[in-house]
Design a protein around this motif. Structure first.
Motif, PDB file in Angstrom:
ATOM      1  N   HIS A   1       0.884  -1.096   0.038  1.00 48.78           N
ATOM      2  CA  HIS A   1       0.045  -0.076  -0.043  1.00 48.78           C
ATOM      3  C   HIS A   1       0.908   1.230  -0.054  1.00 48.78           C
ATOM      4  O   HIS A   1       1.937   1.214   0.685  1.00 48.78           O
ATOM      5  N   TYR A   2       0.603   2.128  -0.898  1.00 45.22           N
ATOM      6  CA  TYR A   2       1.267   3.380  -0.695  1.00 45.22           C
ATOM      7  C   TYR A   2       0.610   4.622  -0.638  1.00 45.22           C
ATOM      8  O   TYR A   2      -0.714   4.443  -0.866  1.00 45.22           O
ATOM      9  N   ARG A   3       1.020   5.546   0.080  1.00 37.72           N
ATOM     10  CA  ARG A   3       0.300   6.849   0.218  1.00 37.72           C
ATOM     11  C   ARG A   3       1.429   8.266  -0.125  1.00 37.72           C
ATOM     12  O   ARG A   3       2.462   8.204   0.620  1.00 37.72           O
ATOM     13  N   TYR A   4       0.956   8.938  -0.943  1.00 34.02           N
ATOM     14  CA  TYR A   4       1.696  10.010  -1.236  1.00 34.02           C
ATOM     15  C   TYR A   4       1.356  11.096  -0.435  1.00 34.02           C
ATOM     16  O   TYR A   4       0.654  11.282   0.336  1.00 34.02           O
ATOM     17  N   THR A   8       0.491  14.033  -1.015  1.00 35.40           N
ATOM     18  CA  THR A   8      -0.665  14.446  -1.561  1.00 35.40           C
ATOM     19  C   THR A   8      -1.762  13.898  -0.935  1.00 35.40           C
ATOM     20  O   THR A   8      -3.019  14.497  -1.031  1.00 35.40           O
ATOM     21  N   GLY A   9      -1.937  12.844  -0.448  1.00 36.22           N
ATOM     22  CA  GLY A   9      -3.100  11.904   0.007  1.00 36.22           C
ATOM     23  C   GLY A   9      -3.396  11.119  -1.019  1.00 36.22           C
ATOM     24  O   GLY A   9      -4.129  10.185  -0.336  1.00 36.22           O
ATOM     25  N   ASN A  10      -2.875  10.951  -2.145  1.00 45.10           N
ATOM     26  CA  ASN A  10      -3.303  10.016  -3.131  1.00 45.10           C
ATOM     27  C   ASN A  10      -2.756   8.647  -2.521  1.00 45.10           C
ATOM     28  O   ASN A  10      -1.494   8.587  -2.049  1.00 45.10           O
ATOM     29  N   GLU A  11      -3.519   7.613  -2.421  1.00 43.16           N
ATOM     30  CA  GLU A  11      -3.097   6.318  -2.054  1.00 43.16           C
ATOM     31  C   GLU A  11      -3.406   5.163  -2.957  1.00 43.16           C
ATOM     32  O   GLU A  11      -4.573   5.149  -3.526  1.00 43.16           O
ATOM     33  N   GLY A  12      -3.008   4.083  -2.793  1.00 44.46           N
ATOM     34  CA  GLY A  12      -3.398   2.945  -3.481  1.00 44.46           C
ATOM     35  C   GLY A  12      -2.609   1.723  -3.268  1.00 44.46           C
ATOM     36  O   GLY A  12      -1.886   1.513  -2.089  1.00 44.46           O
TER      37      GLY A  12
END
Length: 140
Positions: A51-54, A56-60
């Protein structure tokens, strides 16, 4: 990106003829490197997941390592990009790169030992949580 539960064998069988052999070789290589079974993530063949979270708040979610046997070339996805692999890329053999993707038109012309090293280092980077900017967490 999500796992689709599709058959990896079907993805490989549906690949262009020039990519099938490479897909079988990469599947075996990535299974050895990751110790994980291949799974379908849409048209991507992936191994493990994170799981990743940039910032900027974008995650996936994403496979730890993965590739897609595309018409023009096999696309290998590297979450750590290419800066850490520049010397290895010089020794790899014919390839192109772009936005975290390594494009290979013919795996038989590539040094598989060099490719294995790139994959091992990329996996180690992901398993260590990356560089802190992506907020990586291995989920399986």
């Amino acid at each position: 990106m999500k796992k689709t539960g599709s058959s990896v064998a079907s993805l490989i069988a549906a690949a262009p003829a020039a990519r099938r052999r490479d897909a079988e070789t990469l599947t075996a290589l990535m299974q050895e490197v990751t110790g994980r079974e291949a799974e379908a993530w849409g048209t991507i063949i992936g191994f493990g997941s994170c799981h990743y979270r940039y910032p900027t708040g974008n995650e996936g979610d994403s496979p730890l390592l993965g590739f897609a046997p595309r018409k023009g070339a096999t696309t290998v996805y590297l979450l750590d990009g290419f800066d850490a692999h520049s010397a290895d890329l010089d020794a790899l053999g014919p390839h192109t790169t772009g936005a975290g993707c390594l494009y290979l038109k013919d795996l038989e012309k590539v040094d598989l030992a060099v490719l294995r090293g790139i994959l091992e280092r990329s996996l180690a980077w992901v398993e260590a949580g990356g560089d802190g900017r992506m907020g990586l967490t291995v989920t399986e």
